[in-house]
Design a protein around this motif. Structure first.
Motif, PDB file in Angstrom:
ATOM      1  N   UNK A 148       0.957  -1.211  -0.026  1.00 30.81           N
ATOM      2  CA  UNK A 148       0.163  -0.100   0.032  1.00 30.81           C
ATOM      3  C   UNK A 148       0.991   1.378   0.080  1.00 30.81           C
ATOM      4  N   UNK A 149       0.403   2.212  -0.463  1.00 33.21           N
ATOM      5  CA  UNK A 149       1.022   3.336  -0.605  1.00 33.21           C
ATOM      6  C   UNK A 149       0.419   4.892   0.100  1.00 33.21           C
ATOM      7  N   UNK A 150       1.119   5.708   0.528  1.00 34.61           N
ATOM      8  CA  UNK A 150       0.336   7.014   1.290  1.00 34.61           C
ATOM      9  C   UNK A 150       1.242   7.948   1.549  1.00 34.61           C
ATOM     10  N   UNK A 151       0.817   9.146   1.268  1.00 35.93           N
ATOM     11  CA  UNK A 151       1.423  10.333   2.130  1.00 35.93           C
ATOM     12  C   UNK A 151       0.957  10.879   3.078  1.00 35.93           C
ATOM     13  N   UNK A 152      -0.318  10.318   3.548  1.00 34.88           N
ATOM     14  CA  UNK A 152      -1.140  10.812   4.698  1.00 34.88           C
ATOM     15  C   UNK A 152      -0.420  10.631   5.976  1.00 34.88           C
ATOM     16  N   UNK A 153      -0.050  11.854   6.838  1.00 33.71           N
ATOM     17  CA  UNK A 153       0.627  11.748   8.003  1.00 33.71           C
ATOM     18  C   UNK A 153      -0.092  10.752   9.113  1.00 33.71           C
ATOM     19  N   UNK A 154      -1.623  10.894   9.110  1.00 36.26           N
ATOM     20  CA  UNK A 154      -2.244  10.124  10.154  1.00 36.26           C
ATOM     21  C   UNK A 154      -2.076   8.725   9.895  1.00 36.26           C
ATOM     22  N   UNK A 155      -2.059   8.332   8.683  1.00 39.43           N
ATOM     23  CA  UNK A 155      -1.808   6.813   8.297  1.00 39.43           C
ATOM     24  C   UNK A 155      -0.710   6.146   8.642  1.00 39.43           C
ATOM     25  N   UNK A 156       0.501   7.094   8.184  1.00 36.55           N
ATOM     26  CA  UNK A 156       1.893   6.801   8.539  1.00 36.55           C
ATOM     27  C   UNK A 156       1.887   6.553  10.020  1.00 36.55           C
ATOM     28  N   UNK A 157       1.702   7.666  10.691  1.00 40.13           N
ATOM     29  CA  UNK A 157       1.676   7.523  12.373  1.00 40.13           C
ATOM     30  C   UNK A 157       1.134   6.531  13.054  1.00 40.13           C
ATOM     31  N   UNK A 158      -0.263   6.291  12.502  1.00 36.66           N
ATOM     32  CA  UNK A 158      -1.048   5.174  13.132  1.00 36.66           C
ATOM     33  C   UNK A 158      -0.440   3.897  12.839  1.00 36.66           C
ATOM     34  N   UNK A 159       0.170   3.717  11.516  1.00 35.89           N
ATOM     35  CA  UNK A 159       0.777   2.395  10.903  1.00 35.89           C
ATOM     36  C   UNK A 159       1.894   2.316  12.263  1.00 35.89           C
ATOM     37  N   UNK A 160       2.900   3.078  12.448  1.00 27.91           N
ATOM     38  CA  UNK A 160       3.926   3.132  13.102  1.00 27.91           C
ATOM     39  C   UNK A 160       3.579   2.849  14.459  1.00 27.91           C
TER      40      UNK A 160
END
Length: 126
Positions: A36-48
């Motif tokens: 999956x690919x994203x630039x969305x900060x909340x998606x990245x932060x939540x994944x991390x």
């Protein structure tokens, strides 16, 4: 006279073969075990945060205003050679470099995957 956007003002180009994730809400996402690919900060932060990962850089790789190579420090993956930074600093560099976050949510057995990579689409990453 034609006007042209400067490259730094355009959003990063995303590989359309990988689903783009634009919301951290899992109910809005439909994906299988593909990357999956994203630039969305909340998606990245939540994944991390779901994986106890912290934003970090590799020391001594920066120069000038460049803070260095970005990483997400996952527990058990050798964090002795990283320096933790705040999310604001990490995302500022992520956006300035026009990166995209490519990741997996799950392994084939259904357990959470820790796989991710940061790509710069304009640089012709493999």
């Amino acid at each position: 006279m034609a006007t042209h956007e400067r490259p730094e003002n355009r959003p990063p180009q995303v590989d359309k073969s990988e689903p783009e994730i634009t919301s951290p809400d899992p109910a809005t996402q439909s994906h299988d075990r593909r990357s999956l690919v994203t630039t969305d900060h909340e998606v990245i932060r939540q994944w991390a945060e779901q994986r106890d990962a912290r934003p970090a850089i590799i020391p001594d790789t920066g120069h000038g205003d460049h803070i260095g190579v970005l990483r997400l420090d996952l527990p058990g993956y050798g964090s002795h050679n990283v320096r933790h930074v705040g999310w604001d600093e990490w995302f500022a560099a992520f956006d300035a470099r026009r990166l995209v976050f490519v990741h997996y949510e799950q392994r084939p057995d259904g357990s959470p995957s820790n796989f991710f990579r940061l790509e710069s689409p304009g640089r012709g990453n493999p």
